[in-house]
Write a protein that holds these residues in place. Structure first.
Motif, mmCIF file in Angstrom:
data_model
loop_
_atom_site.group_PDB
_atom_site.id
_atom_site.type_symbol
_atom_site.label_atom_id
_atom_site.label_comp_id
_atom_site.label_asym_id
_atom_site.label_seq_id
_atom_site.Cartn_x
_atom_site.Cartn_y
_atom_site.Cartn_z
ATOM 1 N N THR A 113 -44.125 21.651 -24.093
ATOM 2 C CA THR A 113 -44.639 21.517 -22.722
ATOM 3 C C THR A 113 -46.157 21.722 -22.666
ATOM 4 N N ALA A 114 -46.731 22.360 -23.678
ATOM 5 C CA ALA A 114 -48.186 22.558 -23.701
ATOM 6 C C ALA A 114 -48.889 21.414 -24.414
ATOM 7 N N LEU A 115 -48.110 20.488 -24.990
ATOM 8 C CA LEU A 115 -48.688 19.424 -25.818
ATOM 9 C C LEU A 115 -48.448 18.031 -25.248
ATOM 10 N N ALA A 116 -47.185 17.730 -24.924
ATOM 11 C CA ALA A 116 -46.803 16.357 -24.584
ATOM 12 C C ALA A 116 -46.860 16.127 -23.080
ATOM 13 N N ALA A 117 -47.343 14.948 -22.685
ATOM 14 C CA ALA A 117 -47.498 14.628 -21.264
ATOM 15 C C ALA A 117 -47.184 13.159 -21.016
#
Ligand code: GLN
Length: 287
Positions: free
Chosen positions: A215-219
């Motif tokens: 969740t802190a990497l992929a968007a």
């Protein structure tokens, strides 16, 4: 060689060779990792390792180092094994609940500090603070600034709060999905290192990132899902003349500039990180 007769130097040499092979590291990098793990395992400084390279180690000490080494050889990030990572000259606690602070992000900090005059009580917001490394650094470098930091993850906020406490930084922490808990609040400067990697990027399957929160990497499919949301909502949370600075992926500079322009930002600019990659873009709401 049994661990009873191992010397500091022989253990480090053996570990260096194994790390280089297993993780495809340059020898220099492998040696550095071996030293960091040994210093942590034995609670000594890197200088101690150099001064004591011919010392024999007790079996238990050798075993402790070997256990850490085995975890590193299976891919766990060094920062997770030691529980810490340096950022902007300070040591931050990290866990698998937060992104491991990157040297790239020091660029965002430098650019933010350049917009925070030391003698003024600038109000700053850090979006998706994670370990808190950005917010805590800004608060410590500019004691008069009022720094607010948000994260959607309660586990991440706990780490950030711990870091602020350890380093004596005054930061207001809020559990918030981007601006959700900030209705009606406006800042002079908003910064953030949101997730910006495309969901299918093969980079996510290699190295340290495999052990970091997705969740802190992929968007989203193009990696811009969160940047889009943040940039569109930011003007409602900036004071007149306020500025926005966001870290982004190596190929997202043009897209982010376009989003900034659409949202009404002026003086759009991008900056390169130490590797010469366009890494941070921003703009402001001045006339
Ligand atoms: N720079 C990080 C990486 O590529 C990504 C950080 C982020 O998505 N904010 O591993």
């Amino acid at each position: 060689m049994s661990s009873e007769t191992a010397t500091v130097a022989s253990l480090l040499d053996d570990a260096t060779a194994r790390l280089a092979t297993a993780l495809a590291l340059q020898k220099r990098e492998a040696r550095l990792e071996a030293r960091v793990l040994a210093a942590f395992a034995w609670d000594v400084t890197p200088a101690w390792l150099v001064a004591h390279d011919t010392d024999s180690l007790a079996g238990a000490q050798g075993a402790q180092f070997k256990a850490l080494l085995a975890r590193r050889l299976s891919g766990e990030p060094v920062a997770h094994l030691t529980g810490t990572r340096e950022f902007y000259g300070r040591r931050f606690h990290v866990s698998p609940d937060v992104l491991i602070p990157r040297p790239d992000t020091e660029l965002l900090v430098e650019l933010a500090l350049a917009r925070m005059p030391a003698g003024q009580g600038v109000e700053v917001l850090d979006l998706g603070t994670g370990s808190g490394c950005i917010a805590v650094t800004l608060a410590l470098e500019r004691p008069l600034a009022r720094v607010t930091a948000v994260d959607r993850s309660a586990a991440a906020l706990a780490i950030a709060q711990h870091n602020a406490g350890m380093l004596n930084a005054g930061v207001e922490f809020l559990n918030s999905d981007w601006f959700a808990a900030l209705v009606g609040r406006r800042f002079n400067l908003i910064v953030g290192n949101p997730p910006y990697v495309a969901a299918a990027d093969p980079h996510l399957a290699h190295g340290d990132v495999r052990f970091e929160p997705l969740t802190a990497l992929a968007a989203g499919a193009d990696g811009l899902a969160d940047l889009r949301r943040l940039i569109a909502a930011a003007p409602d949370h900036l004071k007149p003349g306020g500025a926005l600075l966001l870290e982004h992926g190596y190929d997202q500079g043009d897209a982010v500039q376009a989003l900034l322009q659409t949202a009404g930002f002026r003086h759009g600019q991008s900056w390169n990180d130490l590797s010469g990659i366009r890494r941070v873009s921003g703009g402001d709401l001045s006339e």
